[in-house]
Design a protein around this motif. Structure first.
Motif, PDB file in Angstrom:
ATOM      1  N   ILE A 135       0.860  -1.208  -0.037  1.00  0.00           N
ATOM      2  CA  ILE A 135       0.001   0.119  -0.005  1.00  0.00           C
ATOM      3  C   ILE A 135       1.095   1.121  -0.028  1.00  0.00           C
ATOM      4  CG2 ILE A 135      -1.756   1.223   1.207  1.00  0.00           C
ATOM      5  CD1 ILE A 135      -2.497  -1.366   2.771  1.00  0.00           C
ATOM      6  N   VAL A 136       0.602   2.269  -0.914  1.00  0.00           N
ATOM      7  CA  VAL A 136       1.410   3.441  -0.920  1.00  0.00           C
ATOM      8  C   VAL A 136       0.463   4.711  -0.653  1.00  0.00           C
ATOM      9  CG1 VAL A 136       2.705   5.155  -2.343  1.00  0.00           C
ATOM     10  CG2 VAL A 136       2.688   2.475  -2.897  1.00  0.00           C
ATOM     11  N   THR A 137       0.451   5.242   0.348  1.00  0.00           N
ATOM     12  CA  THR A 137      -0.239   6.098   1.098  1.00  0.00           C
ATOM     13  C   THR A 137       0.218   7.412   1.491  1.00  0.00           C
ATOM     14  OG1 THR A 137      -2.287   6.183   2.581  1.00  0.00           O
ATOM     15  CG2 THR A 137      -0.157   5.401   3.333  1.00  0.00           C
ATOM     16  N   SER A 138      -0.557   8.322   2.040  1.00  0.00           N
ATOM     17  CA  SER A 138       0.060   9.468   2.668  1.00  0.00           C
ATOM     18  C   SER A 138       0.263   9.573   4.026  1.00  0.00           C
ATOM     19  CB  SER A 138      -1.263  10.732   1.969  1.00  0.00           C
ATOM     20  OG  SER A 138      -2.298  10.320   2.890  1.00  0.00           O
ATOM     21  N   LYS A 139       0.680  10.532   4.537  1.00  0.00           N
ATOM     22  CA  LYS A 139       0.913  10.872   5.981  1.00  0.00           C
ATOM     23  C   LYS A 139      -0.449  10.747   6.828  1.00  0.00           C
ATOM     24  CE  LYS A 139       2.932  14.198   9.140  1.00  0.00           C
ATOM     25  NZ  LYS A 139       3.698  15.541   9.374  1.00  0.00           N
ATOM     26  N   LYS A 140      -1.472  11.201   6.114  1.00  0.00           N
ATOM     27  CA  LYS A 140      -2.676  11.312   6.658  1.00  0.00           C
ATOM     28  C   LYS A 140      -3.317   9.766   6.971  1.00  0.00           C
ATOM     29  CE  LYS A 140      -7.707  12.319   5.269  1.00  0.00           C
ATOM     30  NZ  LYS A 140      -8.447  13.125   4.156  1.00  0.00           N
ATOM     31  N   HIS A 141      -3.088   8.906   6.196  1.00  0.00           N
ATOM     32  CA  HIS A 141      -3.585   7.736   6.540  1.00  0.00           C
ATOM     33  C   HIS A 141      -2.511   6.573   6.901  1.00  0.00           C
ATOM     34  CE1 HIS A 141      -7.325   8.494   4.250  1.00  0.00           C
ATOM     35  NE2 HIS A 141      -6.692   8.507   3.165  1.00  0.00           N
ATOM     36  N   LEU A 142      -1.316   7.027   7.174  1.00  0.00           N
ATOM     37  CA  LEU A 142      -0.317   5.994   7.415  1.00  0.00           C
ATOM     38  C   LEU A 142      -0.413   5.434   8.808  1.00  0.00           C
ATOM     39  CD1 LEU A 142       2.388   4.825   6.765  1.00  0.00           C
ATOM     40  CD2 LEU A 142       3.613   6.893   7.975  1.00  0.00           C
ATOM     41  N   LYS A 148      -3.607  -1.357  10.695  1.00  0.00           N
ATOM     42  CA  LYS A 148      -4.477  -2.363  10.088  1.00  0.00           C
ATOM     43  C   LYS A 148      -3.610  -3.505   9.688  1.00  0.00           C
ATOM     44  CE  LYS A 148      -8.558  -2.436   7.129  1.00  0.00           C
ATOM     45  NZ  LYS A 148      -9.382  -2.752   8.089  1.00  0.00           N
ATOM     46  N   TYR A 149      -2.435  -3.316   9.039  1.00  0.00           N
ATOM     47  CA  TYR A 149      -1.718  -4.515   8.506  1.00  0.00           C
ATOM     48  C   TYR A 149      -0.633  -4.457   8.912  1.00  0.00           C
ATOM     49  CZ  TYR A 149      -5.165  -3.521   4.867  1.00  0.00           C
ATOM     50  OH  TYR A 149      -6.670  -3.262   4.262  1.00  0.00           O
ATOM     51  N   SER A 150      -0.276  -4.400  10.263  1.00  0.00           N
ATOM     52  CA  SER A 150       0.982  -4.662  10.985  1.00  0.00           C
ATOM     53  C   SER A 150       1.239  -6.120  11.073  1.00  0.00           C
ATOM     54  CB  SER A 150       0.711  -4.066  12.371  1.00  0.00           C
ATOM     55  OG  SER A 150      -0.332  -4.734  13.217  1.00  0.00           O
ATOM     56  N   ASN A 151       0.234  -6.982  11.395  1.00  0.00           N
ATOM     57  CA  ASN A 151       0.475  -8.333  11.501  1.00  0.00           C
ATOM     58  C   ASN A 151       0.259  -9.270  10.189  1.00  0.00           C
ATOM     59  OD1 ASN A 151       1.418  -8.176  14.124  1.00  0.00           O
ATOM     60  ND2 ASN A 151      -0.789  -7.937  14.708  1.00  0.00           N
ATOM     61  N   THR A 152       0.336  -8.602   8.885  1.00  0.00           N
ATOM     62  CA  THR A 152       0.174  -9.166   7.785  1.00  0.00           C
ATOM     63  C   THR A 152       1.400  -9.110   6.817  1.00  0.00           C
ATOM     64  OG1 THR A 152      -0.688  -7.249   6.464  1.00  0.00           O
ATOM     65  CG2 THR A 152      -2.345  -8.254   7.936  1.00  0.00           C
ATOM     66  N   ASP A 153       1.268  -9.560   5.661  1.00  0.00           N
ATOM     67  CA  ASP A 153       2.408  -9.705   4.515  1.00  0.00           C
ATOM     68  C   ASP A 153       2.428  -8.380   3.888  1.00  0.00           C
ATOM     69  OD1 ASP A 153       3.210 -12.301   5.616  1.00  0.00           O
ATOM     70  OD2 ASP A 153       1.866 -13.225   4.287  1.00  0.00           O
ATOM     71  N   VAL A 154       1.405  -7.737   4.067  1.00  0.00           N
ATOM     72  CA  VAL A 154       1.371  -6.431   3.074  1.00  0.00           C
ATOM     73  C   VAL A 154       2.310  -5.420   3.586  1.00  0.00           C
ATOM     74  CG1 VAL A 154      -0.289  -4.729   2.704  1.00  0.00           C
ATOM     75  CG2 VAL A 154      -1.126  -6.748   2.870  1.00  0.00           C
ATOM     76  N   GLY A 155       2.973  -4.921   2.425  1.00  0.00           N
ATOM     77  CA  GLY A 155       3.924  -3.825   2.616  1.00  0.00           C
ATOM     78  C   GLY A 155       3.070  -2.414   2.666  1.00  0.00           C
ATOM     79  N   VAL A 156       3.920  -1.665   3.398  1.00  0.00           N
ATOM     80  CA  VAL A 156       3.284  -0.273   3.484  1.00  0.00           C
ATOM     81  C   VAL A 156       4.514   0.817   3.094  1.00  0.00           C
ATOM     82  CG1 VAL A 156       2.383   1.571   5.083  1.00  0.00           C
ATOM     83  CG2 VAL A 156       1.567  -1.047   5.347  1.00  0.00           C
ATOM     84  N   CYS A 157       3.991   1.644   2.123  1.00  0.00           N
ATOM     85  CA  CYS A 157       4.909   3.005   1.957  1.00  0.00           C
ATOM     86  C   CYS A 157       4.304   4.036   2.234  1.00  0.00           C
ATOM     87  CB  CYS A 157       5.464   2.838   0.547  1.00  0.00           C
ATOM     88  SG  CYS A 157       6.887   1.361   0.193  1.00  0.00           S
TER      89      CYS A 157
END
Length: 293
Positions: A135-142, A148-157
């Motif tokens: 997921i590529v998101t903004s500071k607003k949603h970070l 929400k996805y801390s314990n998943t395999d989903v990446g976050v940028c």
């Protein structure tokens, strides 16, 4: 309404006008809106100014995609070894940006202008066709996305204020959700025929009314690892631009994503460069009154 014009400016339709017609009423209208602060005199300067405005005031989906392409595909990888795809239909979702080299990563964009209502379903769909999702998101949603996805395999940028892509959580490979039918429906006819021919050595001999269904039946019997490997090879070949690196070097940063996905030939590149070097056409504001409606 000014932001609506910015959306329309950074689009394939506007790029076509610039290239084919050597004119862009959308660009002229945008500049007219900014006539008190824009001091440039050519189209290239006008586009650069409006892109910077977008970066400060209105980071839309194109701004995110263009940052991904410039920072990841061009800046971190290579145009010769890596392919970017956009708007891939997967299940009930549409992947914003997919990067394929040795592996494939789906980047789902959530700008500050978006909400997160559909995100869970989108992520589930993407894992049906790919094994890395970010997921590529903004500071607003970070913070919300990280939690929400801390314990998943989903990446976050996150897209930073300095217009860089900062990785907050690495995407981890997950192939448990890969699904034959989702991959099959994502492929073009010639592509799934190549997979079938390579595995079986033949294609089904039947009439056109049931051909697709029979192909899917055969496709679903192929080991998913084989299907996935061949799918990445085929998707990587979708973008075919002769001398791509040479031409894109001449294209302004602000337009690289539009041009990359347009698959221009040399003549079209030259036409676009001619337009960019032309003087901006300044017209009276009332000429564009239709956008005020």
């Amino acid at each position: 309404m000014n932001n609506l014009l910015i959306n329309r400016l950074f689009s394939q339709n506007a790029l076509k006008d610039m290239t084919v017609n050597q004119n862009s009423s959308i660009l002229n209208s945008c500049i007219n809106k900014h006539k008190n602060s824009f001091n440039g005199d050519d189209n290239k300067a006008a586009i650069s100014y409006l892109y910077k405005y977008s970066g400060k005031e209105y980071r839309n989906e194109y701004f995110y995609k263009n940052t991904l392409l410039n920072k990841l595909l061009i800046g971190r990888h290579s145009l010769n070894t890596t392919t970017a795809l956009t708007e891939l239909n997967i299940g009930n979702s549409k992947a914003d940006f997919v990067l394929i080299n040795g592996k494939a990563v789906v980047y789902e964009i959530k700008t500050e202008l978006d909400n997160l209502d559909r995100l869970d379903n989108q992520i589930k769909d993407y894992y049906k066709a790919f094994d890395h999702v970010c997921i590529v998101t903004s500071k607003k949603h970070l913070n919300k996305v990280m939690e929400k996805y801390s314990n998943t395999d989903v990446g976050v940028c996150v897209l930073t204020e300095r217009e860089t892509i900062s990785t907050k959580k690495e995407a981890i490979e997950n192939r448990t959700g890969l699904e034959h039918s989702s991959i099959f429906k994502m492929l073009r006819k010639k592509e799934f025929e190549i997979v079938l021919s390579k595995y079986y050595g033949f294609l089904p001999k039947t009439n056109q009314f049931v051909y697709y269904r029979e192909c899917l039946k055969l496709f679903e019997r192929i080991p998913i690892e084989f299907v996935y490997k061949e799918t990445l090879i085929l998707l990587k070949k979708r973008v075919k631009l002769a001398n791509q690196e040479k031409f894109l070097n001449d294209i302004p940063y602000e337009l690289k994503t539009l041009v990359y996905f347009s698959e221009y030939n040399e003549r079209q590149y030259d036409r676009l460069l001619d337009f960019l070097n032309n003087h901006i056409i300044k017209e009276e504001e009332n000429v564009f009154s239709l956008f005020e409606r």
